[in-house]
Design an enzyme around this catalytic site. Structure first.
Site, mmCIF file in Angstrom:
data_model
loop_
_atom_site.group_PDB
_atom_site.id
_atom_site.type_symbol
_atom_site.label_atom_id
_atom_site.label_comp_id
_atom_site.label_asym_id
_atom_site.label_seq_id
_atom_site.Cartn_x
_atom_site.Cartn_y
_atom_site.Cartn_z
ATOM 1 N N SER A 29 32.916 -28.665 -14.294
ATOM 2 C CA SER A 29 33.442 -29.193 -15.554
ATOM 3 C C SER A 29 34.716 -29.991 -15.286
ATOM 4 C CB SER A 29 33.686 -28.038 -16.534
ATOM 5 O OG SER A 29 33.955 -28.528 -17.823
ATOM 6 N N ASN A 30 35.520 -30.232 -16.301
ATOM 7 C CA ASN A 30 36.778 -30.973 -16.146
ATOM 8 C C ASN A 30 37.816 -30.402 -17.115
ATOM 9 O OD1 ASN A 30 36.657 -32.522 -18.776
ATOM 10 N ND2 ASN A 30 34.723 -33.167 -17.826
ATOM 11 N N HIS A 31 39.015 -30.963 -17.087
ATOM 12 C CA HIS A 31 40.138 -30.367 -17.827
ATOM 13 C C HIS A 31 40.245 -30.797 -19.293
ATOM 14 C CE1 HIS A 31 41.858 -28.348 -14.391
ATOM 15 N NE2 HIS A 31 41.770 -29.464 -13.677
#
Ligand code: C5P
Length: 222
Positions: A29-31
């Site tokens: 995923s990402n932030h």
């Protein structure tokens, strides 16, 4: 008082990250926190639009009177957005969509074995690009772009390549911009080649400016 200048418009907003599963336990995923997209959805609703928010997993409360479609992966976001697209006047794609997903998703937890392991990834569909190819003349589309270098150059290529009407570019490394902040520093890019650098501001204020510019582009289409 908030103007009701978006009355009668159907606006689709995407927000948050996607999660690309490897097995039932793990994902890539990402932030992204969803703050920018949620701010746009809320402001659009308050200004009178009928708002649909396709949202990845975030810790935010759903904005009042917005129809939220929760999704997890890029493929799910793709399917939800493409189903909604025919009914929408505007699409604003603030989500941080995973560009790749694991080639296979194991049914059971992957067990620890060798000292090294690798995960094969395959490309996800570019949802915004697909929207750009399919959109009707009277639909207005806004993309987002986050970069760590060559912001304007990279973002202009996206604006053209994905056939958006406008693009919100922000540099992750600029103070006060990017993930998790309540503020952002953005440059708006347009198809006539012009750009509009904006100062540091609250994401709510940036949301209102993006909606103002979308309304101007929408009206120009007649
Ligand atoms: O190419 P890049 O990911 O930087 O472009 C960002 C823009 O494209 C965002 O508006 C994002 O929501 C959209 N996007 C998408 N589908 C993807 C990747 C990005 O809609 N698979």
């Amino acid at each position: 008082a908030t103007p009701h200048d978006l009355e009668g418009l159907s606006v689709l907003v995407t927000a948050g990250p996607t999660r690309e599963a490897m097995d039932p336990v793990r994902f890539i995923s990402n932030h992204s926190t969803g703050k920018m997209g949620y701010a746009i959805a809320q402001r659009a609703q308050m200004r009178g639009a009928k708002v649909t928010l396709v949202s990845g997993p975030v810790a935010l409360d759903a904005p009042a009177n917005v129809s939220v479609i929760p999704i997890t992966s890029a493929m799910e976001m793709h399917d939800a957005v493409m189903e909604q697209l025919p009914h929408q006047d505007w699409v604003i794609k603030a989500a941080a969509v995973g560009d790749y997903r694991p080639e296979t998703q194991a049914d059971d937890k992957l067990k620890k074995k060798a000292d090294e392991m690798s995960v094969a990834l395959v490309k996800n569909p570019d949802i915004l690009k697909e929207i750009g190819m399919q959109k009707r003349d009277n639909q207005t589309v806004c993309g987002f772009s986050m970069e760590t270098r060559d912001l304007i150059e990279n973002s202009r290529a996206k604006l053209e390549g994905k056939n958006c009407d406008m693009l919100v570019a922000n540099n992750l490394k600029t103070a006060g911009a990017g993930f998790a902040h309540d503020t952002n520093v953005a440059t708006l890019l347009y198809r006539d080649g012009s750009s509009e650098p904006l100062s540091l501001m609250q994401k709510d204020s940036l949301a209102d400016i993006v909606l103002d510019r979308m309304l101007a582009l929408h009206r120009k289409k007649g």
